[in-house]
Structures are given as structure tokens and as C-alpha cells.
Design a protein around this motif. Structure first.
Motif, short mmCIF file in Angstrom:
data_model
loop_
_atom_site.label_atom_id
_atom_site.label_comp_id
_atom_site.label_asym_id
_atom_site.label_seq_id
_atom_site.Cartn_x
_atom_site.Cartn_y
_atom_site.Cartn_z
N VAL A 63 35.42 43.61 43.93
CA VAL A 63 35.87 42.19 43.41
C VAL A 63 37.43 42.63 43.26
O VAL A 63 38.33 41.79 43.69
CB VAL A 63 35.17 41.89 42.23
CG1 VAL A 63 35.86 40.66 41.60
CG2 VAL A 63 33.93 41.19 42.40
N GLN A 64 37.69 43.84 42.79
CA GLN A 64 39.11 44.07 42.35
C GLN A 64 39.81 44.18 43.77
O GLN A 64 40.89 43.94 43.90
CB GLN A 64 39.08 45.26 41.45
CG GLN A 64 39.05 44.98 39.89
CD GLN A 64 39.00 46.18 39.27
OE1 GLN A 64 39.37 47.35 39.67
NE2 GLN A 64 38.62 46.19 37.79
N ALA A 65 39.20 45.02 44.46
CA ALA A 65 39.91 45.04 46.06
C ALA A 65 39.88 43.99 46.81
O ALA A 65 40.87 43.74 47.20
CB ALA A 65 38.97 46.21 46.91
N ALA A 66 39.16 42.99 46.60
CA ALA A 66 38.87 41.62 47.48
C ALA A 66 40.00 40.89 46.97
O ALA A 66 40.77 40.07 47.49
CB ALA A 66 37.69 40.95 47.36
N THR A 67 40.41 40.78 45.62
CA THR A 67 41.40 39.82 44.98
C THR A 67 42.74 40.74 44.69
O THR A 67 43.74 40.06 44.56
CB THR A 67 41.04 39.63 43.50
OG1 THR A 67 40.92 40.84 42.78
CG2 THR A 67 39.79 38.80 43.54
N GLY A 68 42.72 41.92 45.14
CA GLY A 68 44.34 42.65 45.27
C GLY A 68 44.61 43.29 44.17
O GLY A 68 45.66 43.70 43.85
N ASP A 69 43.60 43.18 43.21
CA ASP A 69 44.02 43.82 41.73
C ASP A 69 43.60 45.51 41.59
O ASP A 69 43.90 46.02 40.51
CB ASP A 69 43.26 43.24 40.60
CG ASP A 69 43.38 41.58 40.74
OD1 ASP A 69 44.72 41.30 40.78
OD2 ASP A 69 42.46 40.93 40.00
N LEU A 70 43.22 46.06 42.72
CA LEU A 70 43.00 47.36 42.64
C LEU A 70 43.83 48.30 43.11
O LEU A 70 44.35 47.95 44.27
CB LEU A 70 41.77 47.45 43.52
CG LEU A 70 41.07 48.89 43.77
CD1 LEU A 70 40.51 49.21 42.05
CD2 LEU A 70 40.04 49.14 44.50
N ALA A 71 44.56 48.98 42.38
CA ALA A 71 45.71 50.06 42.72
C ALA A 71 45.23 50.88 43.96
O ALA A 71 45.97 51.01 44.54
CB ALA A 71 46.42 50.49 41.26
N ALA A 72 44.13 51.59 43.79
CA ALA A 72 43.88 52.61 44.57
C ALA A 72 42.59 52.28 45.23
O ALA A 72 41.46 52.30 44.74
CB ALA A 72 43.80 54.08 43.81
N MET A 73 42.77 52.17 46.46
CA MET A 73 41.66 51.48 47.46
C MET A 73 40.41 52.82 47.37
O MET A 73 39.27 52.53 47.61
CB MET A 73 42.02 51.22 48.66
CG MET A 73 41.12 50.68 49.54
SD MET A 73 40.49 48.98 48.88
CE MET A 73 39.45 48.55 50.27
#
Length: 109
Positions: A63-73
Motif C-alpha cells: 500500500v505504501q509503494a502504491a501511494t508513493g509513501d515508501l522511501a525504499a522500494m
């Protein structure tokens, strides 16, 4: 490759719980019984709880990756792979337990 820095990615290695000898009292105060079935059941429940935790972590990172909130993929990639491998292992253990149960049921007394 050194594993000394593995804690930095949030990976917690699986440490199996200790199993009390048959007939010994369990940490919850009850007796595990002479057959040790309670110990096996506790191991299964613990494994399923750990599987759920690994999958929840992967879902949160997705969810964080989809919303752009994830710093490190790579954190999501590692968590998703860990969840997939854990699920495959759980299914393999379940299949082996069912095979063993069916074999026991086929035994003649």
C-alpha cells in the motif's frame, strides 16, 4: 555476504519455540498430554501467526509503494518475496502433515 547488517532491513529470523517433553506441563500451565499433540498444535498455531504477520507487513508495504509513501522500494520487494516463500513453506508442511495423517489412517491395527 555478511549477515551482520540483516537487522537493518527488518528481517527477523525464525527461531522455533522449544518443545517440552511428552507429559511435561506447558508454559500456559496445562499438561501437553502423553502424545505431545498440544506441542505440535502450538507449533502450527505459532507458524500460522508468523505467516499472517509476514503477509500483513508485505501488504502494508504494498500500500505504501502504491501511494508513493515508501522511501525504499526494495523493502517491499524483500517483504513480498519473504511472504511468498513463507506461504509456500506453510503449504508444503500442511501437505506433508496430511500425507502422514492419511498414511496413519491406512495402517491396520
Amino acid at each position: 555476504m555478511s549477515i551482520s547488517g540483516i537487522e537493518s532491513v527488518g528481517f527477523t529470523p525464525y527461531v522455533p519455540p522449544t518443545v517440552a517433553p511428552a507429559g511435561a506441563s506447558s508454559p500456559t500451565g496445562g499438561s501437553s498430554g502423553a502424545s505431545g499433540v498440544g506441542g505440535f498444535g502450538d507449533l502450527v498455531l505459532d507458524g500460522l501467526d508468523r505467516l499472517e504477520g509476514v503477509q500483513d507487513r508485505a501488504d502494508k508495504l504494498a500500500v505504501q509503494a502504491a501511494t508513493g509513501d515508501l522511501a525504499a522500494m526494495h523493502d517491499y520487494t524483500i517483504a513480498a518475496t519473504e511472504a511468498a516463500v513463507t506461504t509456500q513453506l506453510t503449504v508444503a508442511v500442511r501437505n506433508k502433515a496430511l500425507e502422514a495423517f492419511n498414511e496413519i489412517m491406512r495402517m491396520q491395527v
